[in-house]
Design an enzyme around this catalytic site. Structure first.
Site, PDB file in Angstrom:
ATOM      1  N   CYS A 112       0.662  -1.149  -0.089  1.00  0.00           N
ATOM      2  CA  CYS A 112      -0.135  -0.091  -0.002  1.00  0.00           C
ATOM      3  C   CYS A 112       0.906   1.236  -0.048  1.00  0.00           C
ATOM      4  CB  CYS A 112      -1.074  -0.040   1.118  1.00  0.00           C
ATOM      5  SG  CYS A 112      -2.277   1.019   0.949  1.00  0.00           S
ATOM      6  N   HIS A 133      -3.755  -5.045   0.507  1.00  0.00           N
ATOM      7  CA  HIS A 133      -3.192  -5.487   1.976  1.00  0.00           C
ATOM      8  C   HIS A 133      -3.303  -7.038   1.942  1.00  0.00           C
ATOM      9  CE1 HIS A 133      -2.957  -1.574   4.179  1.00  0.00           C
ATOM     10  NE2 HIS A 133      -3.583  -1.101   3.250  1.00  0.00           N
ATOM     11  N   GLU A 150      -1.671  -8.783   4.002  1.00  0.00           N
ATOM     12  CA  GLU A 150      -1.781  -9.300   5.397  1.00  0.00           C
ATOM     13  C   GLU A 150      -3.282  -9.625   6.102  1.00  0.00           C
ATOM     14  OE1 GLU A 150      -2.251  -4.815   6.139  1.00  0.00           O
ATOM     15  OE2 GLU A 150      -1.236  -6.428   4.432  1.00  0.00           O
TER      16      GLU A 150
END
Length: 228
Positions: free
Chosen positions: A110, A210, A212
């Site tokens: 990001c 993202h 994660e």
């Protein structure tokens, strides 16, 4: 031994218990994803990252966060570019350049993707909603926008994720002029570049979404494998 993976952090005012003080922060999902992929997460505090620290790492993750200061790419701040962290810019640019100099495996996420592009000579679109025919990439505070990205055949990202992937986005900025060393490798349905990579490096992959978040940690697994 598990490879040491440095992760850049936030520096924000934070409150817990009876305290309300500046703090070094990182969403736990980043460290959990690195650890789950077989790496040893090492949190890098903003303002205290030196090239000698990066030299001890096996890989670097540049995390998400506030907007990059437009002065870094020669533009004045627009009306929607209001949350800036110059100290973090300085600290992470140092870490990025040290990692690039060593060809350290790099995963930029990001804001990290945007900062990598700026570090290598590119610039940014400061507010995507101002771009005609652009869909929602930031649905609001604390929320992610589900999108499907298309990957470039032959790219590292295509090899890792296949021709398409469902991703979680939260960004109101994007890459404008892409740095010469970086090659686009994924796009959202509306044409916004959602990933770039540097061909010829050990592992240099940057995504606007993202990874994660959620259960698909294939990018972290590939990054840790390259760092090993």
């Amino acid at each position: 031994m598990r490879p040491l993976i440095g992760i850049t952090t936030y520096r924000e005012q934070a409150r817990w218990g009876t305290w309300d003080v500046p703090a070094i922060l990182l969403p736990a999902a980043y460290a959990d994803a690195v650890a789950g992929a077989g790496g040893e997460p090492v949190l890098l505090p903003t303002g205290a990252i030196g090239s000698e620290v990066v030299a001890r790492l096996d890989g670097l993750v540049v995390s998400g966060g506030a907007d990059v200061d437009p002065a870094r790419y020669g533009q004045p701040a627009g009306p929607r570019t209001t949350v800036l962290r110059p100290e973090r810019d300085e600290s992470e640019l140092l870490a990025l350049r040290a990692a690039l100099d060593r060809d350290l495996p790099l995963l930029a996420i990001c804001r990290g993707m945007q900062l990598l592009n700026v570090a290598l000579g590119g610039d940014l679109v400061q507010h995507l909603p101002d771009v005609e025919d652009t869909g929602i990439h930031d649905p609001g505070p604390g929320r992610y926008q589900g999108r499907e990205v298309r990957t470039e055949p032959g790219s590292e990202l295509h090899r890792l994720l296949g021709p398409t992937a469902a991703v979680a986005c939260h960004h109101h900025q994007a890459l404008g002029r892409i740095a010469p060393e970086l090659t686009p490798s994924a796009w959202a349905e509306d044409g916004v570049v959602e990933a770039v990579e540097a061909v010829g490096r050990r592992f240099c992959l940057a995504v606007q979404w993202h990874p994660e978040e959620g259960l698909d940690h294939r990018l972290f697994a590939a990054h840790v494998a390259a760092a090993g």
